[in-house]
Design a protein around this motif. Structure first.
Motif, PDB file in Angstrom:
ATOM      1  N   ILE A  11       0.834  -1.204   0.000  1.00  0.00           N
ATOM      2  CA  ILE A  11       0.000   0.000   0.000  1.00  0.00           C
ATOM      3  C   ILE A  11       0.871   1.257   0.000  1.00  0.00           C
ATOM      4  O   ILE A  11       0.632   2.206  -0.753  1.00  0.00           O
ATOM      5  N   SER A  12       1.912   1.252   0.821  1.00  0.00           N
ATOM      6  CA  SER A  12       2.808   2.413   0.884  1.00  0.00           C
ATOM      7  C   SER A  12       3.548   2.606  -0.438  1.00  0.00           C
ATOM      8  O   SER A  12       3.781   3.741  -0.868  1.00  0.00           O
ATOM      9  N   ALA A  13       3.921   1.512  -1.077  1.00  0.00           N
ATOM     10  CA  ALA A  13       4.606   1.610  -2.363  1.00  0.00           C
ATOM     11  C   ALA A  13       3.702   2.226  -3.421  1.00  0.00           C
ATOM     12  O   ALA A  13       4.141   3.040  -4.244  1.00  0.00           O
ATOM     13  N   VAL A  14       2.429   1.857  -3.399  1.00  0.00           N
ATOM     14  CA  VAL A  14       1.467   2.443  -4.338  1.00  0.00           C
ATOM     15  C   VAL A  14       1.319   3.943  -4.077  1.00  0.00           C
ATOM     16  O   VAL A  14       1.286   4.753  -5.015  1.00  0.00           O
ATOM     17  N   LEU A  15       1.235   4.330  -2.808  1.00  0.00           N
ATOM     18  CA  LEU A  15       1.122   5.750  -2.466  1.00  0.00           C
ATOM     19  C   LEU A  15       2.367   6.520  -2.902  1.00  0.00           C
ATOM     20  O   LEU A  15       2.268   7.658  -3.380  1.00  0.00           O
ATOM     21  N   CYS A  16       3.532   5.914  -2.751  1.00  0.00           N
ATOM     22  CA  CYS A  16       4.769   6.545  -3.206  1.00  0.00           C
ATOM     23  C   CYS A  16       4.737   6.748  -4.711  1.00  0.00           C
ATOM     24  O   CYS A  16       5.106   7.820  -5.213  1.00  0.00           O
ATOM     25  N   TYR A  17       4.292   5.737  -5.429  1.00  0.00           N
ATOM     26  CA  TYR A  17       4.216   5.830  -6.897  1.00  0.00           C
ATOM     27  C   TYR A  17       3.252   6.937  -7.318  1.00  0.00           C
ATOM     28  O   TYR A  17       3.552   7.733  -8.213  1.00  0.00           O
ATOM     29  N   ILE A  18       2.095   6.995  -6.661  1.00  0.00           N
ATOM     30  CA  ILE A  18       1.110   8.024  -6.996  1.00  0.00           C
ATOM     31  C   ILE A  18       1.675   9.415  -6.716  1.00  0.00           C
ATOM     32  O   ILE A  18       1.471  10.342  -7.501  1.00  0.00           O
ATOM     33  N   ALA A  19       2.393   9.552  -5.601  1.00  0.00           N
ATOM     34  CA  ALA A  19       2.943  10.867  -5.234  1.00  0.00           C
ATOM     35  C   ALA A  19       3.900  11.385  -6.297  1.00  0.00           C
ATOM     36  O   ALA A  19       3.855  12.569  -6.662  1.00  0.00           O
ATOM     37  N   PHE A  20       4.775  10.515  -6.795  1.00  0.00           N
ATOM     38  CA  PHE A  20       5.795  10.966  -7.742  1.00  0.00           C
ATOM     39  C   PHE A  20       5.334  10.937  -9.194  1.00  0.00           C
ATOM     40  O   PHE A  20       5.852  11.697 -10.015  1.00  0.00           O
ATOM     41  N   SER A  21       4.378  10.068  -9.518  1.00  0.00           N
ATOM     42  CA  SER A  21       3.956   9.953 -10.911  1.00  0.00           C
ATOM     43  C   SER A  21       2.760  10.830 -11.261  1.00  0.00           C
ATOM     44  O   SER A  21       2.569  11.188 -12.434  1.00  0.00           O
TER      45      SER A  21
END
Length: 225
Positions: A11-21
């Protein structure tokens, strides 16, 4: 617990991806479009330009409590429209407004972004800001949480009876606190000074790598909590 940590990491990895992408580029492009916007020509119907109108203050609300802050003004026009505009702080204009005051509202993309009166201007909460350094800091925090949760979860799955020192207390708690401290400690000054957003992860990731090594409890043994 190991499976739960792996799930948290995903879940945190998805949030990180959304933040930067998405989140960071979207806020950056929105701010650039706002800065480049020109005043609307007469009788224009487009929303990407800056339009102005005169509004009347109906009510002003300023509440600065320990847990709740409210900075808003209720405005109306000569027709039937009435709306509420939020602010991030009381000054320099909001704190001096009174019911009945006439203010000039600047709108962009159907949002009121600036109020002004007698030469005093104040941005509303809808005004785009060049603060994507905090987007990067939050995205980095999500990435660090993802990495920590995955590492701790993998160790628990591989060795559930002897997962020390990959336990919450003390190593996990120290790592999480350090991650939040580094991200906020870099993101806030970067936003205040206006340095490029990429300096946040560029400095934060090596700092956390060093912290992980320095805080690793040598010679730890035994199970975790």
């Amino acid at each position: 617990m190991g499976v739960l940590l792996i799930l948290v990491s995903l879940i945190s990895a998805v949030l990180c991806y959304i933040a930067f992408s998405w989140w960071l580029p979207s806020d950056r492009d929105r701010y650039r479009d706002y800065v480049a916007a020109e005043p609307c020509p007469a009788r224009a119907t487009a929303t990407d330009c800056l339009s102005t109108c005169i509004l009347t203050v109906v009510k002003r609300e300023i509440k600065d409590a320990e847990r709740t802050t409210t900075y808003k003004a209720t405005l109306k026009d000569e027709d039937a429209w009435q709306g509420v505009v939020d602010f991030g702080d009381p000054g320099p204009l909001l704190e001096h407004l009174k019911p009945g005051d006439k203010v000039t509202a600047t709108a962009w993309r159907r949002d009121i972004v600036v109020l002004s009166k007698d030469g005093v201007r104040q941005n509303t909460s809808e005004a785009p800001r060049d603060e994507i350094q905090m987007n990067a800091a939050i995205g980095m925090l999500a990435g660090l949480v993802a990495a920590q949760a995955f590492a701790f979860g993998a160790v628990r799955l591989g060795s559930p009876r002897d997962c020390a020192p990959f336990t919450w207390d003390p190593y996990g708690k120290r790592m999480l606190i350090s991650s939040a401290t580094v991200c906020l400690g870099l993101g806030l000054p970067a936003a205040w000074t206006g340095i490029p957003w990429w300096t946040v992860p560029a400095a934060g990731l090596p700092a956390m790598a060093c912290a992980a090594v320095l805080m690793y409890p040598r010679g730890a043994a035994g199970g975790g909590r």
